[in-house]
Write a protein that holds these residues in place. Structure first.
Motif, PDB file in Angstrom:
ATOM      1  N   ASN A 148       0.831  -1.216   0.000  1.00 27.26           N
ATOM      2  CA  ASN A 148       0.000   0.000   0.000  1.00 27.26           C
ATOM      3  C   ASN A 148       0.860   1.259   0.000  1.00 27.26           C
ATOM      4  O   ASN A 148       0.440   2.312   0.469  1.00 27.26           O
ATOM      5  CB  ASN A 148      -0.915  -0.003   1.236  1.00 27.26           C
ATOM      6  CG  ASN A 148      -1.846  -1.190   1.265  1.00 27.26           C
ATOM      7  OD1 ASN A 148      -2.436  -1.545   0.246  1.00 27.26           O
ATOM      8  ND2 ASN A 148      -1.985  -1.817   2.431  1.00 27.26           N
ATOM      9  N   ALA A 149       2.056   1.149  -0.534  1.00 30.05           N
ATOM     10  CA  ALA A 149       2.990   2.279  -0.505  1.00 30.05           C
ATOM     11  C   ALA A 149       2.492   3.433  -1.374  1.00 30.05           C
ATOM     12  O   ALA A 149       1.727   3.239  -2.328  1.00 30.05           O
ATOM     13  CB  ALA A 149       4.367   1.828  -0.992  1.00 30.05           C
ATOM     14  N   ASP A 150       2.948   4.626  -1.015  1.00 27.99           N
ATOM     15  CA  ASP A 150       2.639   5.835  -1.781  1.00 27.99           C
ATOM     16  C   ASP A 150       3.480   5.830  -3.063  1.00 27.99           C
ATOM     17  O   ASP A 150       4.692   6.037  -3.020  1.00 27.99           O
ATOM     18  CB  ASP A 150       2.959   7.064  -0.932  1.00 27.99           C
ATOM     19  CG  ASP A 150       2.621   8.374  -1.648  1.00 27.99           C
ATOM     20  OD1 ASP A 150       2.152   8.319  -2.803  1.00 27.99           O
ATOM     21  OD2 ASP A 150       2.838   9.441  -1.048  1.00 27.99           O
ATOM     22  N   LEU A 151       2.831   5.581  -4.207  1.00 24.42           N
ATOM     23  CA  LEU A 151       3.566   5.494  -5.466  1.00 24.42           C
ATOM     24  C   LEU A 151       4.232   6.817  -5.814  1.00 24.42           C
ATOM     25  O   LEU A 151       5.312   6.844  -6.405  1.00 24.42           O
ATOM     26  CB  LEU A 151       2.624   5.073  -6.600  1.00 24.42           C
ATOM     27  CG  LEU A 151       2.220   3.597  -6.636  1.00 24.42           C
ATOM     28  CD1 LEU A 151       1.278   3.333  -7.793  1.00 24.42           C
ATOM     29  CD2 LEU A 151       3.445   2.705  -6.739  1.00 24.42           C
ATOM     30  N   SER A 152       3.577   7.916  -5.460  1.00 23.41           N
ATOM     31  CA  SER A 152       4.169   9.224  -5.757  1.00 23.41           C
ATOM     32  C   SER A 152       5.506   9.392  -5.050  1.00 23.41           C
ATOM     33  O   SER A 152       6.485   9.866  -5.632  1.00 23.41           O
ATOM     34  CB  SER A 152       3.211  10.338  -5.334  1.00 23.41           C
ATOM     35  OG  SER A 152       3.801  11.600  -5.535  1.00 23.41           O
TER      36      SER A 152
END
Length: 733
Positions: free
Chosen positions: A125-129
């Motif tokens: 669920n990591a922040d892709l940005s």
């Protein structure tokens, strides 16, 4: 009352100072945060301390106390690693990495960014940005220190993330940074292509800074390609945009580029003026990477003005800064310029020292392996991108198939329901006269049938929508196929450009080689009596190296001509080809006491000169690697379906099984030059000739038992059978 008035006055003065000085605001925030931290330390509230130390780091960053910011972020990180969520760990690592970059600590920055990158990759669920931004910083840092292979890999990762997020601004920036990587690898045409893409996207998004940077980079690339007039046109436009929008950092780059153009055109004093303005901007903005480039360029101007003292002073300043920021990219340029400056100033020892340093570092930073790794990284990126698109289309197709099945089942159910209603209506009509009491029930059934008809129309509408979706899917799939074909065409064009580059590079390298050989021979003739035995030995080494380098370039030219020259085919008698090769090798055959047996060979449609080159390489190798004083070679051919199978068999030293595939690779050698001379290109050339004629080549061999090289070529059925049947033997000895 007096105390209250004093409090109001003091408060007003305090607010006025805050509005006048932003740094004072942050300084006040630092004091307030420190007080809160001291209070929570006593209460041992770790959750609050994570946030407070992070905010304290932000405050130090805004006041440009970067080391203090790192210390605060580090404490927040250590607490978060023990108790806090992963997101805060990543945020602290990310900001520590940025502070290290501002302090010019590239190695430390990469280490911190790499840890954050690994945590994000492990989090579903990591922040892709954030992942894209960290990949971007890692890429830029690797580029600055000269590791272009890793810089390119992380750049493609960042581009992949931004494309998935549809973040067009960062996509445009990634295109620009990719162009920079190719620029510092001296791949200027490829760099220009990426700069044009970023320029176009930045113009659509109205990102003025990126527009200006892209235009200026195109100008720099044209300058490196010696297209000075075209370069000046782009650089002047970039400078105008930077001045109109008051972009100091971009003005510095544009001024540098314009100065470089004027220097190339011979306006040295004018160039120095522009360089000095650029240098002032870069020092003002603490751009040490750019400062090195401008100092090096100014030194070049002073060298042209024969002011060697000033040139060496500037270059030594630049070299000192490269040590501070640990940038191999800039260090290479400074070493090269220092070697030239010392040579002009009459210090050959110092010149030799820096030239050796330049060559050593250049070989480790810019080499063919790096370019190949970059090409492989790009191929993997393209393949992963296409696989994702295909997987998405397949999943969408599966959903459409399921929807069709559901619609079909609904249709069958509706048809059964309609049939049941119809049957009930017939029964009701049959009993109408005798069962009037059921008339109301019949009316109700009629209304139910009408309702079912409405539902049936709705289902038909859904089926029409499904068909439309299928058509849309087919259209998208066709567009993707067309895009893939376009990409394949671009790859073919790129490969053709690489082949042209290999030919031109090999051809141009021969000119300085001839100069080295000529002047070495001249020294040997004129100064033989003045040279001691050691000097004569060194001259021998130079002559031998020149001879081997010339052979290598000749073989490279021959290899590149296979692709670059027109392959004119005609009906050729292969016996004539082999006889011509025998004539050219006549002296070698007599010296080696070789015996060559040739069966009657067929007539086929091939390129005559390339067939001669193929047989000359195979026969020369058979003689060279003979196991005894009487080399024996057998040459034959036989029809095998639609192909001819040719063979060249010898009684040489043989080839071990693990090396039988490797020998066809470029520059592959199984023996030292002292044992057997050669460049390692001959068999690679044979493979390329055979494959371009639609055939294959391989070897079968055992150690000390000799080798047989086989290759196939397409047969021409119109040629009479008598030319393809082995009927007679020719002996050459």
């Amino acid at each position: 009352m007096l105390c209250k008035a004093l409090h109001i006055i003091i408060g007003s003065i305090f607010l006025t100072l805050l509005t006048l000085n932003a740094d004072f605001v942050y300084a006040t925030n630092i004091d307030s945060l420190q007080l809160l931290i001291d209070r929570y330390d006593r209460k041992e509230s770790n959750d609050k301390l994570i946030v407070l130390y992070h905010e304290l780091g932000d405050a130090h960053y805004h006041t440009k106390f970067y080391q203090k910011a790192i210390d605060a972020y580090q404490i927040s990180l250590e607490i978060a690693q023990n108790k806090g969520p992963t997101q805060l760990v990543v945020d602290n690592l990310y900001k520590i990495g940025r502070m290290q970059l501002l302090l010019q600590n590239s190695s430390a920055a990469i280490e911190v960014f790499a840890e954050a990158y690994q945590l994000l990759n492990q989090d579903a669920n990591a922040d892709l940005s954030k992942l894209g931004k960290i990949s971007n910083y890692i890429s830029k840092t690797y580029k600055n220190i000269g590791n272009f292979e890793l810089a390119y890999q992380y750049r493609l990762k960042a581009l992949q993330v931004f494309e998935e997020l549809k973040d067009t601004a960062n996509i445009a920036t990634s295109k620009f940074e990719t162009g920079n990587i190719f620029f510092y690898q001296n791949q200027y045409p490829t760099a220009i292509q990426y700069y044009h893409e970023s320029w176009k996207m930045a113009s659509e998004l109205d990102i003025i800074g990126l527009v200006m940077a892209s235009i200026g980079s195109i100008g720099s690339a044209y300058d490196r390609l010696d297209q000075t007039e075209q370069s000046l046109e782009y650089n002047t436009l970039a400078l105008k945009i930077a001045e109109e929008n008051n972009l100091e950092s971009q003005q510095a780059d544009a001024l540098h580029n314009v100065a470089s153009n004027y220097h190339s055109l011979g306006y040295c004093l004018k160039a120095l003026g522009y360089y000095q303005r650029s240098l002032d901007y870069k020092r003002q903005n603490e751009n040490k990477f750019g400062e090195i480039g401008t100092l090096r360029a100014m030194a070049s101007v002073y060298m042209d003005l024969e002011n060697h003292t000033k040139a060496l002073q500037l270059l030594n300043q630049a070299l000192q800064i490269t040590e501070e920021i640990d940038s191999d990219t800039r260090r290479i340029e400074v070493y090269q310029r220092l070697a030239a400056a010392y040579e002009q100033s009459g210090s050959p020892v110092q010149a030799c020292k820096y030239m050796k340093a330049y060559i050593s570092l250049k070989d480790s930073v810019m080499n063919q392996n790096t370019l190949e790794a970059m090409a492989q990284a790009k191929t993997r990126y393209e393949v992963e991108k296409r696989e994702k698109e295909i997987s998405f289309l397949k999943s969408k197709n599966e959903v459409l198939e399921k929807n069709r099945e559901i619609a079909a089942l609904r249709s069958i159910a509706l048809i059964g329901l309609v049939f049941s209603m119809f049957l009930l209506l017939l029964i009701s009509a049959f009993y109408y006269q005798s069962q009037k009491r059921y008339s109301k029930l019949l009316e109700g059934k009629n209304q139910q049938i009408a309702f079912q008809n409405v539902k049936l129309e709705s289902v038909n509408k859904q089926l029409e929508d499904i068909n439309l979706s299928q058509k849309t899917f087919n259209h998208v799939l066709a567009a993707k196929n067309e895009q893939i074909e376009h990409q394949n065409l671009l790859l073919e064009n790129t490969n053709e450009e690489l082949r042209q580059f290999a030919y031109v590079a090999s051809h141009d390298l021969k000119e300085p080689l001839r100069m080295i050989s000529s002047y070495t021979s001249l020294i040997q003739r004129r100064y033989t009596k003045s040279l001691d035995e050691g000097a004569k030995e060194f001259m021998g080494y130079i002559t031998d190296a020149t001879y081997r380098m010339n052979n290598l370039l000749e073989d490279l030219l021959a290899y590149s001509r296979i692709s670059t020259h027109n392959q004119k085919k005609e009906l050729i008698n292969m016996n004539e080809v082999v006889e011509g090769v025998m004539a050219s090798l006549q002296l070698t055959i007599k010296q080696k006491n070789a015996t060559i047996h040739i069966q009657q060979l067929p007539q086929i449609d091939v390129n005559r000169s390339q067939m001669g080159q193929l047989y000359q390489n195979l026969i020369s190798n058979a003689i060279k690697f003979a196991a005894n004083d009487t080399p024996t070679i057998n040459i034959s051919a036989q029809k095998n379906g639609s192909m001819y199978l040719f063979s060249v068999k010898d009684n040489g030293i043989g080839i071990s099984p693990e090396h039988q595939q490797k020998i066809f690779d470029m520059f592959s050698r199984l023996h030292t030059r002292q044992e057997y001379e050669g460049t390692g290109i001959g068999l690679a050339t044979c493979k390329k000739i055979v494959e371009r004629h639609g055939g294959t080549i391989w070897v079968e061999s055992e150690i000390n038992e000799g080798s047989t090289f086989y290759f196939t070529l397409p047969a021409d059925d119109s040629v009479t059978k008598k030319n393809s049947v082995a009927s007679s033997i020719k002996n050459y000895s």
